[in-house]
Design an enzyme around this catalytic site. Structure first.
Site, PDB file in Angstrom:
ATOM      1  CB  THR A   1      -0.870  -0.043   1.386  1.00 65.42           C
ATOM      2  OG1 THR A   1      -1.735  -1.310   1.197  1.00 65.42           O
ATOM      3  CG2 THR A   1      -1.773   1.174   1.235  1.00 65.42           C
ATOM      4  CD  GLU A   2      -1.280   5.486  -0.721  1.00 64.08           C
ATOM      5  OE1 GLU A   2      -0.709   5.919  -1.588  1.00 64.08           O
ATOM      6  OE2 GLU A   2      -2.461   5.346  -0.756  1.00 64.08           O
ATOM      7  CG  LEU A   3       5.673   2.067  -4.164  1.00 63.67           C
ATOM      8  CD1 LEU A   3       4.550   1.427  -4.758  1.00 63.67           C
ATOM      9  CD2 LEU A   3       6.250   3.073  -5.047  1.00 63.67           C
TER      10      LEU A   3
END
Lengths: 396, 394
Positions: free
Chosen positions: A145-147
């Protein structure tokens, strides 16, 4: 021959209905069905459908030389299935070309990797099962998630059988090094692919910015920049939200024409080709290892976690949410477990961000609430209701 | 730069925010080297303010003087000849008073030397115009509130006409918010170019540490502080309180202030059976107000129409979280507050309960509101006003 590696993130959070303190305990649903349907319809028509169609056309035209990857959250899959099954079909259709790779992520687009590893593993497995079911594809490469990435997390992801993970090419972890190579995790041999944020954001954020000195951005110019950046390197990773095409950048900005022209402009330069993430790690050996002791992400100028956690609202909400893990697991009720997991979607905490200065505009654009305080109040009322449902509030 | 300023209130002669704003602004102007002659209707005792030269309108009207009527908007009763002293309060024959004040202003203007005329609110419009006639100096009309704010759609026609006269006749208009500016444009048909927004600010009291009183953890206090009149939305406060009590029985509501709606509010509280949860303190001043802020867990300003609203900023100085109506000027300069449409009683109650229930919400609001306060200073307002003076005088 350096490669261009494209990954598009496909995700839409489930927006909550306005949930007042006086709604607690009334058995009301948490989501705003109508709003979610409308938003999905809009994004499907403006982005997913036309962009999928275009990608399909480009893959055929260049006979598989144009290749790319997607990551779809479980939340978006469910919404597509429910409201616009033909969009899901068009993703399946892309999968069948063999030129598209699907990445693994947490089913609920959650921050579980930071708060509960058992929960994180469970959501990754759920997502993997969904990828196999819909696309007959078992992901080899993971994108959190979100890198969000850290050494500890890489270790965990490697244990789960993934061979590579995406991360932000943040200056503070790279130092003098370039994001345009394959790296390896600090505590293992998981491959790391780093986002080239300059080139990615040229498209995702600056494409239609008339005050930008490079406006308008044409595909031939962009291909030239890629070539220059790639000289002597292995890869240029262009990672961005899929909604860039038609939703964040509207069709009238020329974003689809840009996408249409890009493969040809890149392939014209005889020393560049396209590879998907797992192809990249098959072709290239890592040039070194990266130390990332503290989690980083692709958000805001800080590239840290402060878009989701850090202020009092976010910390309180997350603590309350994950504090329920035990009672939820003990309840052995699939409905409750699913409801709890849905509340984990990272967007809910993003809405509570009070860091309104440097990145205020981006936050505002994505926030359905007038202020982070209202986002918090609404979320806490829902959590309160959920707590009663799960039995944690029986004595109250 | 020397300014002839007309105001109706000045501490200690105040009934609301107007006097507080006049004090804060004049202090900051004098720090910038502006000399101010401040004309009040009447002075009973000493005014300690040393940064302004105070003049009294009533003493300018010596006995036996004859005046001719200056304006085409005669008050209901005839003007008087100055035998009677001004009360300077908002009385029934207010219109007569403002007209006499205007006459006095003409006299004072002919005796004083100054560059600009700066008049606060409709009571001083006649004064500003008379002073301009006597001196030929430019006249700035500073709007702190409008008849539409105070009375909704049941406006007093005569006051509306005085405001309109002032807005149209003034050389320039200052409004305390964009909210008020847009009302001036919409309701009075003024050219937007003629109106400059200068947001109000809040004064920090020197040497005062904003004492945090020990708060009772078992009983929360929610504060309303303002005139109990239509404009301030006291009825929305009471209705929301009734809902809050259903969810949280251990809450006290304190209403500080007086006004024409006070009897109705007391009755409504009684009929809702909330008597034991409510306190009506009447009008408070000075240290009593300070300790009231310090004791409170939450400040609510549910105004129906608030041109600015300084009180939420005062509450923020005491680390009290605030809920303000969106129909207010202060909401333009404050980010870290809960904001609600005044009519949305359900949402107001929802926010009140949340602010009382979640310490994390209070911490975030109060810590971050200090960032807001950093940018809210009278010095900034005064700089804008000085630039206007210079433009008008050049």
């Amino acid at each position: 021959m350096p490669a261009v590696c494209i990954y598009f993130q496909v995700h839409q959070p489930l927006r909550h209905r306005r949930f007042s303190v006086f709604d607690i305990g009334k058995g009301l649903p948490y989501e705003d069905e109508e709003m979610n349907r409308q938003i999905l319809e809009k994004v499907a028509d403006k982005c997913y459908l036309p962009a999928n169609l275009l990608l399909r056309e480009l893959i055929e035209k260049y006979e598989g030389k144009f290749r790319l990857s997607f990551s779809l959250s479980g939340i978006i899959l469910e919404q597509l299935q429910r409201y616009r099954p033909e969009v899901l079909d068009s993703f399946v259709n892309l999968a069948q070309t063999g030129a598209v790779e699907f990445l693994g992520e947490t089913y609920y687009h959650s921050l579980a990797s930071l708060f509960s590893l058992p929960e994180f593993r469970a959501q990754v497995k759920l997502h993997q099962a969904a990828m196999e079911k819909h696309f007959k594809f078992t992901p080899r490469v993971f994108r959190n998630t979100e890198l969000i990435y850290s050494d500890a997390l890489a270790e965990e992801v490697e244990k789960m059988g993934y061979q590579a993970m995406l991360a932000e090419g943040a200056d503070r972890i790279l130092g003098w090094r370039s994001p345009n190579f394959v790296y390896q995790s600090a505590r293992g041999s998981l491959r790391i692919l780093l986002r080239n944020y300059r080139l990615s954001d040229d498209v995702a954020f600056r494409f239609s910015d008339r005050s930008w000195s490079e406006y308008p951005l044409m595909a031939d110019k962009f291909a030239r920049w890629i070539k220059e950046a790639a000289a002597g390197c292995q890869i240029i990773n262009l990672f961005m939200d899929y909604e860039t095409f038609g939703e964040h950048q509207w069709a009238d900005t020329g974003i689809f024409e840009f996408l249409r022209a890009l493969p040809e402009e890149i392939l014209k330069l005889s020393d560049l080709n396209f590879l998907t993430p797992s192809e990249v790690i098959d072709v290239y050996e890592p040039v070194g290892s990266l130390n990332v002791p503290e989690p980083m992400s692709w958000a805001d100028v800080e590239r840290d976690l402060t878009a989701w956690i850090g202020n009092h609202l976010q910390n309180d909400a997350i603590k309350t949410l994950y504090g329920l893990e035990k009672v939820v697991q003990q309840a052995k009720d699939d409905g409750l477990l699913e409801a709890w997991r849905k509340l984990q979607t990272s967007d809910y905490f993003y809405y509570m961000c009070t860091k309104w200065f440097a990145d205020g505009d981006v936050h505002k654009y994505f926030n359905p609430y007038p202020s982070p305080y209202e986002a918090y109040i609404n979320y806490m009322n829902i959590i309160d209701d959920f707590t009663r449902r799960v039995g944690g509030g029986k004595e109250a | 730069m020397r300014v002839l300023m007309f105001g109706w209130e000045f501490p200690p002669y105040i009934s609301g925010g107007l006097g507080t704003a006049c004090l804060g602004l004049t202090q900051a102007l004098s720090r910038l080297g502006v000399q101010i002659i401040f004309v009040l209707p009447h002075i009973k005792g000493e005014i300690s303010a040393s940064h302004v030269e105070i003049r009294s309108a009533s003493s300018a009207l010596g006995p036996g003087k004859k005046f001719t009527r200056l304006y085409a908007y005669p008050p209901a009763a005839g003007y008087h000849n100055g035998e009677k002293a001004f009360t300077g309060e908002y009385t029934a024959d207010m219109l007569r008073e403002v007209e006499s004040y205007g006459i006095a202003a003409g006299i004072i203007a002919s005796q004083e030397r100054f560059h600009v005329i700066h008049a606060h609110d409709w009571m001083t419009v006649y004064a500003g115009l008379a002073a301009r006639k006597a001196s030929g100096r430019p006249f700035i009309y500073h709007v702190h509130s409008l008849e539409f704010d105070r009375s909704g759609d049941n406006v007093n026609r005569e006051i509306f006409e005085i405001e309109r006269l002032g807005l149209w006749e003034a050389d320039h208009v200052i409004s305390v918010s964009n909210y008020t500016k847009s009302m001036i444009i919409r309701r009075y048909g003024l050219d937007p170019q003629k109106v400059t927004v200068v947001h109000n600010a809040v004064s920090r009291k020197e040497g005062m540490t904003y004492a945090r009183m020990p708060k009772n953890p078992h009983e929360k206090i929610v504060l309303f502080l303002g005139r109990i009149t239509f404009q301030k939305g006291p009825d929305y406060f009471v209705e929301a309180a009734a809902r809050v009590i259903r969810a949280m029985p251990e809450v006290r509501f304190v209403m500080v202030g007086t006004g024409d709606m006070m009897p109705a509010m007391v009755e409504r509280v009684a009929s809702l059976g909330l008597g034991s949860h409510f306190h009506f303190t009447g009008f408070l001043q000075g240290a009593e107000v300070d300790s009231m802020y310090a004791l409170s867990d939450l400040y609510v300003m549910p105004s129906v129409s608030e041109p600015f609203g300084i009180t939420p900023l005062e509450a923020m100085l005491y680390d009290v979280p605030v809920i303000i109506s969106r129909q207010s000027g202060v909401s333009e300069v404050v980010r870290h507050a809960l904001k609600v449409d005044f009519w949305d009683v359900e949402e107001l109650a929802n926010m009140m309960v949340s602010a009382l229930k979640h310490p994390a919400l209070v911490r975030e609001l109060t810590e971050k509101s200090q960032e807001d306060l950093k940018n809210i200073h009278w010095d900034r307002a005064a700089e804008k006003v000085v630039r206007l003076y210079q433009d008008l005088c050049s």
